[in-house]
Design an enzyme around this catalytic site. Structure first.
Site, short mmCIF file in Angstrom:
data_model
loop_
_atom_site.label_atom_id
_atom_site.label_comp_id
_atom_site.label_asym_id
_atom_site.label_seq_id
_atom_site.Cartn_x
_atom_site.Cartn_y
_atom_site.Cartn_z
N HIS A 1 0.85 -1.19 0.00
CA HIS A 1 0.00 0.00 0.00
C HIS A 1 0.89 1.24 0.00
CE1 HIS A 1 0.34 -0.94 4.48
NE2 HIS A 1 0.97 0.19 4.33
C1 T46 Z 1 4.14 -0.68 6.60
C2 T46 Z 1 4.31 -2.07 7.08
C3 T46 Z 1 5.74 -2.43 7.35
C4 T46 Z 1 -2.98 -0.76 13.96
O1 T46 Z 1 -4.02 -0.86 14.63
N1 T46 Z 1 -2.04 0.19 14.27
C5 T46 Z 1 -0.89 0.33 13.56
O2 T46 Z 1 -0.07 1.20 13.88
C6 T46 Z 1 -0.66 -0.54 12.44
C7 T46 Z 1 0.60 -0.40 11.59
C8 T46 Z 1 -1.60 -1.48 12.15
N2 T46 Z 1 -2.73 -1.61 12.91
C9 T46 Z 1 -3.70 -2.65 12.59
C10 T46 Z 1 -4.54 -2.34 11.36
C11 T46 Z 1 -4.81 -3.70 10.75
O3 T46 Z 1 -5.98 -4.24 11.34
O4 T46 Z 1 -3.01 -3.87 12.29
C12 T46 Z 1 -3.62 -4.54 11.21
C13 T46 Z 1 -2.63 -4.80 10.08
O5 T46 Z 1 -2.16 -3.52 9.60
P1 T46 Z 1 -1.59 -3.32 8.10
O6 T46 Z 1 -2.46 -4.03 7.14
O7 T46 Z 1 -1.38 -1.86 7.91
O8 T46 Z 1 -0.20 -4.07 8.21
P2 T46 Z 1 0.98 -4.13 7.17
O9 T46 Z 1 2.02 -4.99 7.77
O10 T46 Z 1 0.48 -4.53 5.84
O11 T46 Z 1 1.55 -2.64 7.05
C14 T46 Z 1 2.17 -2.01 8.13
C15 T46 Z 1 2.06 -0.51 7.92
O12 T46 Z 1 0.70 -0.16 7.79
C16 T46 Z 1 2.78 -0.12 6.66
O13 T46 Z 1 2.77 1.26 6.43
O14 T46 Z 1 5.04 -0.10 6.03
O15 T46 Z 1 3.54 -2.36 8.24
#
Ligand code: T46
Length: 137
Positions: free
Chosen positions: A54
């Site tokens: 993303h």
């Molecule tokens: C990136 C990579 C390395 C939260 O509630 N708080 C937070 O600070 C984060 C990062 C996530 N969440 C929750 C939201 C979703 O329900 O954790 C779940 C998974 O999050 P996300 O789909 O954003 O996870 P990644 O690993 O795909 O992405 C994250 C960061 O969003 C992203 O910017 O660089 O980690």
């Protein structure tokens, strides 16, 4: 710092070494160019799965493999670059509107992320075609 056309930067973090090991301090607005509003870390990602995939509309993030390693692909809609994060004393600054994907996490990888804003789902662009529209508008 090593700036590139694509909106990212690899930043070396100072290391203080003595007989007890190493200290690697990160200071906001000094080592990294923003105030830290949030920190999270990623552990236990299987080697065959990806994270990220993303872009953010406004968020700035600084990403460090404090243990182990992982691959990163960055894409601004025109240029793409791949790299491997392997050093606890170097981080990757990812600016807004850069599509980022993390992959090939080593088993022991601990990926620390410092961000300049609290978590906000409305800041995410999770569809690649939407991303291309964003950067062209
Ligand atoms: C990136 C990579 C390395 C939260 O509630 N708080 C937070 O600070 C984060 C990062 C996530 N969440 C929750 C939201 C979703 O329900 O954790 C779940 C998974 O999050 P996300 O789909 O954003 O996870 P990644 O690993 O795909 O992405 C994250 C960061 O969003 C992203 O910017 O660089 O980690």
């Amino acid at each position: 710092m090593k700036p590139d056309q694509l909106n990212y930067c690899l930043i070396d973090i100072p290391v203080y070494v003595d007989a007890r090991g190493q200290i690697v301090p990160i200071e906001e607005c000094s080592t990294i160019p923003f105030r830290i509003a949030r920190s999270y870390h990623i552990v236990g990602t299987p080697v065959d799965l990806r994270r990220g995939d993303h872009a953010h509309k406004t968020l700035r993030q600084f990403v460090i493999a404090v243990a182990g390693s992982c691959g990163v692909c960055l894409d601004d809609g025109e240029s793409k670059i791949s790299m491997t994060l392997t050093r606890p004393d170097q981080g990757l600054l990812i600016e807004p509107l850069v599509w980022h994907t993390m992959h090939s996490f080593s088993k022991e990888c601990v990926l620390l992320v410092l961000a300049d804003q609290p978590y906000d789902e409305s800041d995410y662009i999770r569809d690649y075609n939407d991303f291309l529209q964003w950067i062209r508008s």
